[in-house]
Design an enzyme around this catalytic site. Structure first.
Site, short mmCIF file in Angstrom:
data_model
loop_
_atom_site.label_atom_id
_atom_site.label_comp_id
_atom_site.label_asym_id
_atom_site.label_seq_id
_atom_site.Cartn_x
_atom_site.Cartn_y
_atom_site.Cartn_z
N ARG A 23 0.85 -1.19 0.00
CA ARG A 23 0.00 0.00 0.00
C ARG A 23 0.89 1.24 0.00
NH1 ARG A 23 -2.55 3.17 4.87
NH2 ARG A 23 -3.69 4.70 3.69
N HIS A 30 -2.85 11.00 0.96
CA HIS A 30 -2.31 10.71 2.29
C HIS A 30 -1.60 11.98 2.77
CE1 HIS A 30 -0.75 7.27 5.07
NE2 HIS A 30 -0.43 8.43 5.65
N GLU A 67 -7.23 8.34 6.62
CA GLU A 67 -7.50 8.87 7.96
C GLU A 67 -8.17 10.23 7.96
OE1 GLU A 67 -4.07 8.63 10.49
OE2 GLU A 67 -4.12 6.46 10.52
N ASN A 123 -6.97 1.84 9.72
CA ASN A 123 -5.65 1.95 10.33
C ASN A 123 -5.88 1.78 11.81
OD1 ASN A 123 -4.71 2.55 7.83
ND2 ASN A 123 -4.19 4.69 8.25
N TYR A 146 -4.03 1.09 15.64
CA TYR A 146 -2.77 1.10 16.39
C TYR A 146 -2.93 0.79 17.87
CZ TYR A 146 -0.23 3.07 12.42
OH TYR A 146 0.37 3.26 11.19
N GLU A 197 -3.06 -0.16 7.97
CA GLU A 197 -1.87 0.24 8.75
C GLU A 197 -1.95 -0.37 10.13
OE1 GLU A 197 -0.90 4.41 9.28
OE2 GLU A 197 -1.35 4.82 7.17
#
Ligand SMILES: C[C@H]1O[C@@H](Oc2ccc([N+](=O)[O-])cc2)[C@H](O)[C@@H](O)[C@H]1O
Length: 505
Positions: free
Chosen positions: A95, A140, A185, A327, A329, A397
């Site tokens: 990606r 992005h 995002e 994404n 985390y 991500e």
């Protein structure tokens, strides 16, 4: 020795652990069951596997790795080495994002920079040569200056500019690229860019900026999606989705108040971008929109600080994604009353008005926001699956940062990746329609406001060297073995630290 009263209890036990002996009293099935148990006992415990067609990849973004901002410059000069690293790891997919300004220097679609297009053509072709699926993000976080000067995401015309750019990209690369992500995002674009002033364009409009941006971004996404669906999909046969940052926000306690506070936080963090696209009703999430409207009235605004979508806009946006990219985390525990912090008033976080907490035992990365939270991928994915009627997901991500100079023995990162991928397996076993996982990141890169002080790479980059030398960390060897074997062996130690390319890649 263990005793069971029901055969079903034995099946459950069998699926959970291997054990040495079982005694069943009073069942005629005893003989065949004994045979089954003997077989289970003779073979080692069934390993949990990732499906063969599950896409394992790594991710980057143009502004963070390309360099060469004024050239026809870094990955910009080194893309063949980057593809070689993908082959070393055995990646199924990669990606990356396109720089809008490298393709359309003034942001508008009247002038195309052909050397920029050629760079991306070469990059894509090099991946395809080795069966690596390119997954492209259109935006992005690197906006052409002229588009910003024209109002950026606060301009109602922004969706048109974005559609024009998207059409150029589909036209030029869509014959070979089948996975499209419109935006990376939205929360970071809108809240950090137009609310908290922690990302470009650092525009201080805490009261309305985030919400105006959210509306225009979602409309821009839908315009690009419909352009693809109507004019390119039949010839090109690809899919188009969006990537939303979805950390897990669970209640601090089981109280009704904390549960509602966690729901409000989820709606504010990612619901305002996901709900218009993925929910059945469309539009902004109801409870949070009501709260912003009530707060706005009390604060003396003549209308809600959160704009509305017209009925036509709701219809246009609803269902405009073939997949949900997330994404992921970390996680936060949410309280209705405890752990509150100060935020500028009015702003998104004075609208949510909740407290956030992370227990000290959650391990910390170099990035202040990043902690290893237990099973947060499973929590997020199963929640989204239930809420949005079982969409296709890609984790676009997920990764761990260390300070510069931490070297190649990145055991913290390995612990994080193994935990994350076990949570992925839990999600797959629960029936979540998850098609792939992209590690962040293939290589160390420029971490926005933190510059080069946080390193996320599977490959270390020596930024002092003229060649920007890339060296695999231990985590690269572990990830390579997970991809190769489609399993997670918690004991695996790479026999050497020499990278090689497997035959056929
Ligand atoms: C390290 C990557 O981070 C991604 O962005 C964010 C931003 C904020 C959070 N958070 O949990 O608060 C998570 C990820 C970004 O997309 C990527 O470019 C990298 O910088």
């Amino acid at each position: 020795m263990k005793y069971f009263e029901n055969i079903s209890d034995i099946v459950v036990e069998l699926s959970e652990e291997s054990f040495s002996s079982v005694i069943v009293w009073g069942y005629p099935e005893f003989v065949s069951l004994s045979l089954l148990l003997a077989l289970c006992y003779a073979s080692p415990r069934q390993e949990r596997r990732f499906p063969d067609d599950f896409l394992f990849g790594a991710a980057t973004a143009s502004y963070q790795i390309e360099g060469g901002w004024n050239a026809d410059g870094d990955t910009y000069n080194n893309y063949a080495r980057d593809v070689e690293m993908m082959r070393e790891l055995g990646l199924d997919a990669y990606r990356f994002s396109l720089s809008w300004a490298r393709i359309l220097p003034n942001g508008l679609a009247n002038q195309i920079n052909e050397p920029g297009v050629e760079f991306y053509n070469n990059y894509i072709n090099e991946m395809l040569k080795y069966n690596i699926t390119p997954m492209i993000t259109l935006y992005h976080w690197d906006l052409p200056q002229k588009i910003q000067d024209l109002g950026g995401f606060l301009s109602p015309i922004f969706p048109e500019f974005f559609e024009d750019y998207a059409r150029v990209v589909f036209e030029r690369f869509g014959d070979r690229v089948k996975h499209w992500i419109t935006f990376n995002e939205p929360r970071e674009i809108c809240y950090e860019g137009y609310g908290s002033s922690t990302k470009a364009p650092i525009l201080n409009a805490t009261d309305v900026g985030t919400y105006m941006c959210a509306k225009h971004l979602v409309l821009a996404h839908a315009r690009a999606y419909h352009a693809y669906d109507k004019d390119y999909r039949s010839d090109q046969g690809g899919v188009c989705g969006i990537t939303i940052s979805v950390n897990w926000f669970g209640p601090l306690t089981d109280s009704e108040e904390d549960n509602f506070a966690a729901e409000i936080q989820r709606q504010a963090e990612w619901g305002i971008y996901a709900e218009p696209i993925f929910s059945e009703e469309g539009g902004f999430p109801k409870e949070f929109a009501e709260r912003v409207a009530k707060n706005s009235e009390e604060q003396g605004y003549p209308r809600s600080r959160m704009p509305e979508f017209s009925p036509e806009e709701i219809e246009f946006v609803r269902g405009s994604a073939d997949f949900f990219g997330l994404n992921h985390y970390t996680a936060f525990l949410i309280s209705a009353a405890e752990h509150k912090q100060w935020y500028p008033m009015p702003s998104l976080y004075t609208d949510t008005d909740v407290g956030t907490y992370r227990p000290p035992e959650w391990a910390s990365a170099a990035s202040s926001w990043l902690k290893l939270a237990p099973n947060s991928i499973f929590n997020a994915l199963t929640h989204l699956r239930n809420k949005y009627n079982d969409p296709v997901f890609y984790i676009t991500e997920n990764g761990w940062s260390q300070p510069p100079g931490s070297g190649l023995e990145d055991d913290d990162r390995i612990t994080y990746y193994r935990a994350a991928l076990n949570s992925v397996l839990d999600s797959l076993e629960a029936g979540v329609n998850l098609k792939g996982y992209m590690a962040w990141s293939l290589l160390d890169n420029f971490e926005w406001m933190e510059g080069y002080t946080e390193r996320f790479g599977l490959y270390e980059v020596d930024f002092e060297s003229s060649e920007k030398t890339r060296t695999p960390r231990k985590s690269a060897f572990i990830y390579k073995e997970i991809i190769r074997s489609r399993t997670i062996d918690p004991e695996y130690e790479p026999p050497t630290r020499t990278m090689w390319i497997d035959e056929g890649h």
